[in-house]
Design a protein around this motif. Structure first.
Motif, PDB file in Angstrom:
ATOM      1  N   ALA A  13       0.838  -1.208   0.000  1.00 47.13           N
ATOM      2  CA  ALA A  13       0.000   0.000   0.000  1.00 47.13           C
ATOM      3  C   ALA A  13       0.871   1.255   0.000  1.00 47.13           C
ATOM      4  N   GLU A  14       1.921   1.226   0.852  1.00 45.82           N
ATOM      5  CA  GLU A  14       2.831   2.368   0.887  1.00 45.82           C
ATOM      6  C   GLU A  14       3.572   2.521  -0.441  1.00 45.82           C
ATOM      7  N   LEU A  15       3.975   1.370  -1.013  1.00 47.66           N
ATOM      8  CA  LEU A  15       4.657   1.422  -2.301  1.00 47.66           C
ATOM      9  C   LEU A  15       3.752   2.031  -3.367  1.00 47.66           C
ATOM     10  N   TYR A  16       2.475   1.631  -3.348  1.00 45.95           N
ATOM     11  CA  TYR A  16       1.516   2.194  -4.308  1.00 45.95           C
ATOM     12  C   TYR A  16       1.358   3.692  -4.077  1.00 45.95           C
ATOM     13  N   ARG A  17       1.231   4.084  -2.776  1.00 47.99           N
ATOM     14  CA  ARG A  17       1.040   5.498  -2.467  1.00 47.99           C
ATOM     15  C   ARG A  17       2.259   6.320  -2.915  1.00 47.99           C
ATOM     16  N   LYS A  18       3.453   5.792  -2.632  1.00 51.04           N
ATOM     17  CA  LYS A  18       4.660   6.517  -3.026  1.00 51.04           C
ATOM     18  C   LYS A  18       4.775   6.598  -4.554  1.00 51.04           C
ATOM     19  N   THR A  19       4.397   5.476  -5.185  1.00 53.41           N
ATOM     20  CA  THR A  19       4.445   5.489  -6.649  1.00 53.41           C
ATOM     21  C   THR A  19       3.503   6.545  -7.208  1.00 53.41           C
ATOM     22  N   ARG A  20       2.277   6.603  -6.650  1.00 55.05           N
ATOM     23  CA  ARG A  20       1.323   7.615  -7.110  1.00 55.05           C
ATOM     24  C   ARG A  20       1.824   9.027  -6.806  1.00 55.05           C
ATOM     25  N   GLU A  21       2.458   9.181  -5.659  1.00 56.32           N
ATOM     26  CA  GLU A  21       2.987  10.493  -5.311  1.00 56.32           C
ATOM     27  C   GLU A  21       4.092  10.904  -6.277  1.00 56.32           C
ATOM     28  N   LEU A  22       4.954   9.924  -6.596  1.00 55.71           N
ATOM     29  CA  LEU A  22       6.007  10.211  -7.558  1.00 55.71           C
ATOM     30  C   LEU A  22       5.432  10.541  -8.933  1.00 55.71           C
ATOM     31  N   GLU A  23       4.396   9.800  -9.322  1.00 54.82           N
ATOM     32  CA  GLU A  23       3.758  10.090 -10.609  1.00 54.82           C
ATOM     33  C   GLU A  23       3.157  11.489 -10.621  1.00 54.82           C
ATOM     34  N   ARG A  24       2.516  11.830  -9.484  1.00 59.01           N
ATOM     35  CA  ARG A  24       1.933  13.172  -9.396  1.00 59.01           C
ATOM     36  C   ARG A  24       3.018  14.256  -9.471  1.00 59.01           C
ATOM     37  N   LEU A  25       4.089  14.023  -8.681  1.00 59.45           N
ATOM     38  CA  LEU A  25       5.186  14.985  -8.716  1.00 59.45           C
ATOM     39  C   LEU A  25       5.821  15.059 -10.101  1.00 59.45           C
ATOM     40  N   ASN A  26       5.906  13.906 -10.741  1.00 57.71           N
ATOM     41  CA  ASN A  26       6.473  13.876 -12.083  1.00 57.71           C
ATOM     42  C   ASN A  26       5.592  14.647 -13.066  1.00 57.71           C
ATOM     43  N   HIS A  27       4.255  14.459 -12.929  1.00 53.09           N
ATOM     44  CA  HIS A  27       3.334  15.221 -13.778  1.00 53.09           C
ATOM     45  C   HIS A  27       3.459  16.718 -13.526  1.00 53.09           C
ATOM     46  N   GLU A  28       3.557  17.079 -12.221  1.00 55.87           N
ATOM     47  CA  GLU A  28       3.708  18.496 -11.894  1.00 55.87           C
ATOM     48  C   GLU A  28       5.005  19.054 -12.478  1.00 55.87           C
ATOM     49  N   LEU A  29       6.067  18.215 -12.346  1.00 54.73           N
ATOM     50  CA  LEU A  29       7.347  18.652 -12.891  1.00 54.73           C
ATOM     51  C   LEU A  29       7.267  18.802 -14.409  1.00 54.73           C
ATOM     52  N   GLU A  30       6.623  17.837 -15.049  1.00 53.66           N
ATOM     53  CA  GLU A  30       6.467  17.923 -16.499  1.00 53.66           C
ATOM     54  C   GLU A  30       5.651  19.148 -16.890  1.00 53.66           C
ATOM     55  N   ASP A  31       4.595  19.411 -16.084  1.00 55.25           N
ATOM     56  CA  ASP A  31       3.787  20.604 -16.360  1.00 55.25           C
ATOM     57  C   ASP A  31       4.619  21.869 -16.218  1.00 55.25           C
ATOM     58  N   ARG A  32       5.430  21.903 -15.145  1.00 56.92           N
ATOM     59  CA  ARG A  32       6.278  23.081 -14.946  1.00 56.92           C
ATOM     60  C   ARG A  32       7.308  23.210 -16.063  1.00 56.92           C
ATOM     61  N   VAL A  33       7.874  22.038 -16.444  1.00 52.68           N
ATOM     62  CA  VAL A  33       8.850  22.066 -17.534  1.00 52.68           C
ATOM     63  C   VAL A  33       8.191  22.549 -18.825  1.00 52.68           C
ATOM     64  N   ARG A  34       6.971  22.018 -19.084  1.00 54.49           N
ATOM     65  CA  ARG A  34       6.264  22.459 -20.286  1.00 54.49           C
ATOM     66  C   ARG A  34       5.965  23.957 -20.235  1.00 54.49           C
ATOM     67  N   ALA A  35       5.502  24.410 -19.038  1.00 57.92           N
ATOM     68  CA  ALA A  35       5.193  25.829 -18.894  1.00 57.92           C
ATOM     69  C   ALA A  35       6.446  26.682 -19.076  1.00 57.92           C
ATOM     70  N   ARG A  36       7.544  26.208 -18.443  1.00 58.58           N
ATOM     71  CA  ARG A  36       8.790  26.962 -18.564  1.00 58.58           C
ATOM     72  C   ARG A  36       9.300  26.936 -19.998  1.00 58.58           C
ATOM     73  N   THR A  37       9.167  25.771 -20.627  1.00 57.58           N
ATOM     74  CA  THR A  37       9.583  25.665 -22.026  1.00 57.58           C
ATOM     75  C   THR A  37       8.757  26.597 -22.903  1.00 57.58           C
ATOM     76  N   ALA A  38       7.441  26.625 -22.616  1.00 53.92           N
ATOM     77  CA  ALA A  38       6.570  27.520 -23.383  1.00 53.92           C
ATOM     78  C   ALA A  38       6.968  28.977 -23.167  1.00 53.92           C
ATOM     79  N   GLU A  39       7.314  29.319 -21.901  1.00 52.77           N
ATOM     80  CA  GLU A  39       7.744  30.684 -21.613  1.00 52.77           C
ATOM     81  C   GLU A  39       9.029  31.015 -22.363  1.00 52.77           C
ATOM     82  N   LEU A  40       9.975  30.039 -22.335  1.00 54.09           N
ATOM     83  CA  LEU A  40      11.240  30.264 -23.030  1.00 54.09           C
ATOM     84  C   LEU A  40      11.025  30.392 -24.531  1.00 54.09           C
ATOM     85  N   GLU A  41      10.155  29.516 -25.074  1.00 53.09           N
ATOM     86  CA  GLU A  41       9.865  29.593 -26.507  1.00 53.09           C
ATOM     87  C   GLU A  41       9.207  30.918 -26.855  1.00 53.09           C
TER      88      GLU A  41
END
Length: 497
Positions: free
Chosen positions: A124-152
């Motif tokens: 259960a903890e492994l699943y929760r951590k995995t989901r948390e990492l996925e969420r953080l990864n999505h947030e990071l990707e969103d930030r990267v996309r936003a930053r990339t869009a800003e840079l572009e």
């Protein structure tokens, strides 16, 4: 902060076992989801996100192995943790089969509560951590996309700004440069506009002090030395006009603006600037000055002619005098308008004749024939007055004074000599005058003295025949700027005497 609960699916066909599992796992604080068969478990999986599946191996219709195989075939559940519970003794082959079906662990019966809770908690903890990492990864990707869009976007704006700057520089005939403050070994940077102004290419021209100085006009090299001296004295900005001599020999006027960059000690370390090609402006100023002098010259000439007309015109009555003066000055004004419209480049002979004909309604009484002839300004002014005298005399006394009269005006040009023939017919009987009037005398004086030509009159009984010969290249009537030619008025004075 409370952790988000995960869903744990309990699959068994025996209600008592399901209840036992609920009691054991209740303390984990997770959401426990119950399924009493393999098919029910599949329905739950399709509707709910499941962290861990606890499944009994031995179930009717669809046992644990078959259920695991079906679950693993679905892309969503290929990594879902599954723990098998078996009430019978399983062999190593059975365990291997279970692992191949996707099981992550086995729990034998009787179940040890602490062991089951520990296993479920880990996954259960492994699943929760995995989901948390996925969420953080999505947030990071969103930030990267936003930053990339800003840079572009920033890059696009910078590129657009640079394009606008380049277009503005090109349109404004501007160039920019940068120079490390070391005349001997300092680095130079020129943009495209700078190369274009100096008439050189970046591929073939090396920007260094010797080459730059070689392109400066010899009389303006001191401007560069003066600018360097001013910056060494502490000046932070400098502007000057200078000339350059392109490799093809063309001389261009420029204005240069420079600004210094200093270090902490106040020493100049870099100078940047802009060069603007002002050649066209300089030429326009020269043309304007020349035009001003020319206008002054023309105005004085026109005033001299007007003065002669007023002083020398003779008439028995005031009304006749006023009409004569007004007619001659209007003729002068008409040709002045024609010359102004051509920027004093000249006037067409046919246009002068049309202007003199305008006050009369003569219908088909007049015939014109001749090529297009461009007259110099001074020639046009003098000839306009001569034509005015001929038209005025003809309208008063000659062919144009009656509806039966006819006038033919023919002209030709040979060897830069204009020959104009004026032939009247069908009018009143003509008699040679006993003395020349002012109009005839002024016409002779202006054509012969002002233009260096000849005027011949033949007073035939059937009508006047006049022949004018005017050189087209002689400029005796054009004095230099600031001087006006009064020879015409002087000659008129002699003619009136």
């Amino acid at each position: 902060m409370d952790q988000e609960k995960v869903n744990i699916l309990l699959v068994d066909d025996q209600p008592a076992k399901l209840l036992a599992y609920e009691v054991i796992l209740k303390d984990l604080g997770e959401n426990l989801v119950i399924a009493s068969s393999g098919r029910e478990a599949l329905e739950v999986l399709l509707k709910t996100e499941i962290a861990v599946i606890l499944v009994d191996v031995c179930m009717p219709e669809l046992d644990g192995f078959e259920l695991a195989a079906m679950i693993r075939e679905h892309p969503r559940f290929q990594k879902t943790a599954m723990i098998f519970i078996s009430a019978i003794q399983v062999s190593d082959i059975d365990r291997l089969r279970g692992y191949e079906m996707g099981a992550v662990d086995y729990v034998p019966v009787p179940v040890v509560p602490e062991v089951l809770r520990a296993k479920i908690k880990v996954f259960a903890e492994l699943y929760r951590k995995t989901r948390e990492l996925e969420r953080l990864n999505h947030e990071l990707e969103d930030r990267v996309r936003a930053r990339t869009a800003e840079l572009e976007s920033s890059t696009a704006k910078l590129r657009e700004s640079e394009q606008r700057r380049s277009m503005a520089i090109a349109a404004g005939k501007m160039g920019s440069w940068d120079w490390d403050w070391d005349w001997v070994s300092g680095d130079w940077m020129w943009d495209e506009g700078q190369y274009r102004i100096f008439g050189v290419s970046a591929e073939r021209f090396e920007v260094n002090p010797a080459n730059v100085q070689a392109l400066l006009h010899p009389d303006d090299v001191d401007q560069l030395r003066k600018a360097i001296a001013e910056f060494n004295k502490g000046t932070r900005a400098y502007e000057t006009e200078f000339r350059i001599v392109r490799p093809d020999g063309e001389v261009r006027w420029c204005v240069g603006t420079a600004a210094a960059t200093v270090d902490e000690s106040g020493r100049v370390v870099r100078v940047s600037g802009v060069t603007v090609d002002i050649t066209e402006r300089k030429r326009a100023e020269e043309r304007q000055n020349l035009l001003a002098r020319e206008v002054d010259h023309r105005a004085k000439n026109a005033l001299a002619l007007a003065q002669s007309i007023v002083r020398l015109t003779r008439a028995d009555e005031v009304k006749d005098y006023v009409n004569a003066v007004e007619g001659r000055i209007n003729a002068l004004a008409r040709v002045h308008t024609i010359l102004s419209l051509s920027s004093w480049q000249g006037a067409e002979l046919s246009r002068l004749i049309d202007e003199e004909l305008a006050p009369y309604s003569l219908g088909d009484q007049i015939r014109l024939a001749g090529p297009e002839v461009q007259l110099l300004p001074a020639t046009a002014q003098t000839l306009a007055l001569a034509l005015h005298e001929l038209f005025t005399n003809s309208a008063k006394y000659g062919a144009l004074s009656t509806r039966s009269g006819r006038l033919a005006i023919d002209w030709r040009v040979e060897d830069e000599l204009l020959t104009l023939s004026w032939e009247e017919s069908g009018g009143p009987l003509v008699m040679a005058p006993k003395s020349r009037g002012f109009g005839t005398r002024s016409l002779l004086a202006s054509v012969e003295s002002q233009l260096g030509g000849q005027a011949q009159f033949d007073w035939r009984a059937e009508g006047l025949l006049c022949r004018l010969e005017v050189p087209l290249t002689r400029r005796t009537a054009t004095a230099g700027p600031g001087k006006f030619d009064t020879s015409g008025s002087a000659e008129l004075q002699r003619a009136s005497g």
